[in-house]
Design a protein around this motif. Structure first.
Motif, short mmCIF file in Angstrom:
data_model
loop_
_atom_site.label_atom_id
_atom_site.label_comp_id
_atom_site.label_asym_id
_atom_site.label_seq_id
_atom_site.Cartn_x
_atom_site.Cartn_y
_atom_site.Cartn_z
N ALA A 124 -20.68 21.01 3.83
CA ALA A 124 -21.20 22.30 4.28
C ALA A 124 -21.90 23.03 3.15
CB ALA A 124 -20.05 23.17 4.82
N GLU A 125 -21.27 23.00 1.92
CA GLU A 125 -21.87 23.67 0.78
C GLU A 125 -23.20 23.01 0.39
OE1 GLU A 125 -17.82 25.23 -1.47
OE2 GLU A 125 -18.87 23.44 -2.15
N THR A 126 -23.23 21.67 0.42
CA THR A 126 -24.46 20.96 0.07
C THR A 126 -25.58 21.31 1.04
OG1 THR A 126 -23.14 19.13 -0.79
CG2 THR A 126 -25.46 18.68 -0.33
N THR A 127 -25.25 21.36 2.32
CA THR A 127 -26.25 21.72 3.33
C THR A 127 -26.77 23.13 3.10
OG1 THR A 127 -25.14 20.29 4.91
CG2 THR A 127 -26.68 21.92 5.80
N THR A 128 -25.84 24.05 2.77
CA THR A 128 -26.24 25.44 2.53
C THR A 128 -27.18 25.54 1.34
OG1 THR A 128 -24.11 26.19 3.38
CG2 THR A 128 -25.39 27.77 2.06
N LYS A 129 -26.88 24.78 0.27
CA LYS A 129 -27.74 24.82 -0.91
C LYS A 129 -29.13 24.32 -0.58
CE LYS A 129 -24.11 24.38 -4.39
NZ LYS A 129 -23.53 23.52 -5.43
N LYS A 130 -29.21 23.22 0.21
CA LYS A 130 -30.51 22.69 0.59
C LYS A 130 -31.30 23.70 1.41
CE LYS A 130 -29.33 17.77 0.46
NZ LYS A 130 -29.18 16.55 1.25
N LYS A 131 -30.61 24.36 2.34
CA LYS A 131 -31.28 25.36 3.16
C LYS A 131 -31.79 26.50 2.31
CE LYS A 131 -28.93 24.48 7.55
NZ LYS A 131 -28.05 25.07 8.58
N ASN A 132 -30.94 26.91 1.31
CA ASN A 132 -31.36 28.00 0.44
C ASN A 132 -32.59 27.62 -0.37
OD1 ASN A 132 -29.33 29.65 1.30
ND2 ASN A 132 -27.90 29.07 -0.33
N LYS A 133 -32.65 26.36 -0.80
CA LYS A 133 -33.82 25.91 -1.55
C LYS A 133 -35.08 25.95 -0.69
CE LYS A 133 -31.53 22.97 -4.96
NZ LYS A 133 -31.37 21.59 -5.47
N LYS A 134 -34.93 25.57 0.57
CA LYS A 134 -36.09 25.58 1.47
C LYS A 134 -36.56 27.01 1.74
CE LYS A 134 -35.06 21.24 3.84
NZ LYS A 134 -34.70 20.61 5.13
N LYS A 135 -35.60 27.93 1.85
CA LYS A 135 -35.94 29.31 2.19
C LYS A 135 -36.45 30.09 0.98
CE LYS A 135 -32.76 29.77 6.09
NZ LYS A 135 -31.61 30.49 6.62
N ALA A 136 -36.13 29.60 -0.24
CA ALA A 136 -36.51 30.35 -1.43
C ALA A 136 -38.03 30.46 -1.54
CB ALA A 136 -35.95 29.67 -2.68
N LYS A 137 -38.50 31.66 -1.88
CA LYS A 137 -39.92 31.91 -2.03
C LYS A 137 -40.18 32.52 -3.40
CE LYS A 137 -40.83 32.71 2.89
NZ LYS A 137 -41.33 33.67 3.89
N LYS A 138 -41.38 32.35 -3.88
CA LYS A 138 -41.75 32.95 -5.14
C LYS A 138 -41.76 34.46 -5.00
CE LYS A 138 -44.59 29.14 -6.81
NZ LYS A 138 -45.95 28.75 -7.26
N PRO A 139 -41.21 35.15 -6.00
CA PRO A 139 -41.20 36.63 -5.91
C PRO A 139 -42.62 37.17 -5.89
CG PRO A 139 -40.60 35.88 -8.11
CD PRO A 139 -40.64 34.66 -7.23
N SER A 140 -42.84 38.12 -5.01
CA SER A 140 -44.17 38.73 -4.89
C SER A 140 -44.41 39.67 -6.06
CB SER A 140 -44.27 39.51 -3.58
OG SER A 140 -43.27 40.52 -3.54
N LYS A 141 -45.66 39.94 -6.32
CA LYS A 141 -45.99 40.84 -7.42
C LYS A 141 -45.56 42.26 -7.08
CE LYS A 141 -49.99 38.32 -9.17
NZ LYS A 141 -51.42 38.40 -9.50
N THR A 142 -45.05 42.95 -8.07
CA THR A 142 -44.67 44.35 -7.87
C THR A 142 -45.93 45.20 -7.82
OG1 THR A 142 -44.50 44.71 -10.24
CG2 THR A 142 -42.52 43.96 -9.12
N ASP A 143 -45.77 46.44 -7.37
CA ASP A 143 -46.91 47.33 -7.25
C ASP A 143 -47.60 47.55 -8.60
OD1 ASP A 143 -46.47 47.57 -4.58
OD2 ASP A 143 -45.28 49.40 -4.74
N SER A 144 -46.78 47.55 -9.69
CA SER A 144 -47.37 47.79 -11.01
C SER A 144 -48.25 46.63 -11.45
CB SER A 144 -46.25 48.01 -12.05
OG SER A 144 -45.43 46.86 -12.13
N GLU A 145 -48.03 45.43 -10.89
CA GLU A 145 -48.83 44.26 -11.26
C GLU A 145 -50.06 44.12 -10.38
OE1 GLU A 145 -45.78 41.35 -10.77
OE2 GLU A 145 -45.49 41.16 -12.93
N LYS A 146 -50.13 44.84 -9.27
CA LYS A 146 -51.27 44.75 -8.37
C LYS A 146 -52.36 45.70 -8.82
CE LYS A 146 -48.59 43.33 -4.31
NZ LYS A 146 -48.19 43.66 -2.93
N VAL A 147 -53.12 45.25 -9.81
CA VAL A 147 -54.19 46.08 -10.37
C VAL A 147 -55.46 45.25 -10.54
CG1 VAL A 147 -52.61 47.63 -11.60
CG2 VAL A 147 -53.47 45.57 -12.74
N ILE A 148 -56.57 45.97 -10.73
CA ILE A 148 -57.87 45.39 -11.03
C ILE A 148 -58.27 45.87 -12.43
CG2 ILE A 148 -60.27 45.17 -10.32
CD1 ILE A 148 -58.27 44.03 -8.31
#
Length: 238
Positions: free
Chosen positions: A93-117
């Motif tokens: 069960a734990e192994t399956t949960t870890k695999k699912k978590n890896k699949k669901k993991a996404k790269k953190p989006s840029k914060t508002d302070s990083e969204k600049v031109i």
């Protein structure tokens, strides 16, 4: 004569009796001594046997205790190893949960302070070609050209959806009190003057051009939509 014989005989009898008594006494003492020696020897042998028996018993006890200790240590080590194996092992069960978590993991989006031109206004070519100024009021024009060659450099404009290159340049000038002149053309917005440095002030082909991320777009400033982190350089060319 009879009296002398009787006395002599008496003396002999007494002597014989005494001798017999002495012999008996000597025999008795010798027997007693022999018996005491035998008793002492028997006692020493018994004590020796008891010591040996006690030593053997002690050795057996120590050997038994040592074996028990070794066995207990082995059992304890075995239990610890088992515990370690159990701790490291993951349940399905734990192994399956870890695999699912890896699949669901996404790269953190840029914060508002990083969204600049980032906006830079470059006039180095104007600075390096002052002898090519073709309009009146040369000294006044030179006074508007910074000695660094940059009117502004890497100014940060907050990113917003559908933000265009024209919007970023206009916000930069407005926020920093920089004069700018633009007009509409059939191709879109065209910037003809910044900080009182206008097109054709040097040559007939001089004026302002722009590029984004070191590439020259094939459209006007107002037609180019930006992405977070883009770098705009609008520069004066001769």
């Amino acid at each position: 004569m009879r009296k002398r014989i009787t006395s002599t005989t008496l003396i002999c009898v007494i002597a014989a009796v005494l001798a017999s008594v002495g012999i008996a006494w000597a025999f008795t003492n010798a027997g007693t001594l022999s018996f005491e020696k035998s008793t002492t020897r028997f006692t020493e042998i018994s004590v020796s046997n008891e010591d040996e028996s006690t030593s053997q018993t002690t050795d057996k006890t120590e050997t038994t205790a040592s074996k028990k200790t070794t066995s207990a240590a082995a059992e304890s080590t075995s239990k610890k190893d088992n515990i370690r194996v159990i701790e490291k092992a993951d349940t399905p069960a734990e192994t399956t949960t870890k695999k699912k978590n890896k699949k669901k993991a996404k790269k953190p989006s840029k914060t508002d302070s990083e969204k600049v031109i980032y906006v830079t206004i470059d006039c180095n070519k104007a600075l390096n070609n002052l002898d090519k100024i073709s309009v009146e009021g040369k000294d006044e024009l030179i006074s508007h050209i910074p000695k660094s060659g940059y009117i502004i450099r890497d100014y940060r404009v907050p990113y917003s959806k559908n933000l265009t290159a024209y919007d970023a340049v206009m916000q930069t000038c407005s926020s920093n009190s920089i004069q700018i002149g633009a007009k509409d053309t059939q191709y879109g917005k065209y910037v003809f003057e910044i900080n009182y440095i206008a097109e054709k002030d040097f040559t007939t082909g001089s004026g302002w051009i722009y590029h984004v991320n070191q590439k020259f777009p094939n459209c006007s400033l107002d037609k180019y939509k930006l992405n977070p982190g883009d770098r705009i350089i609008i520069s004066y060319t001769i």
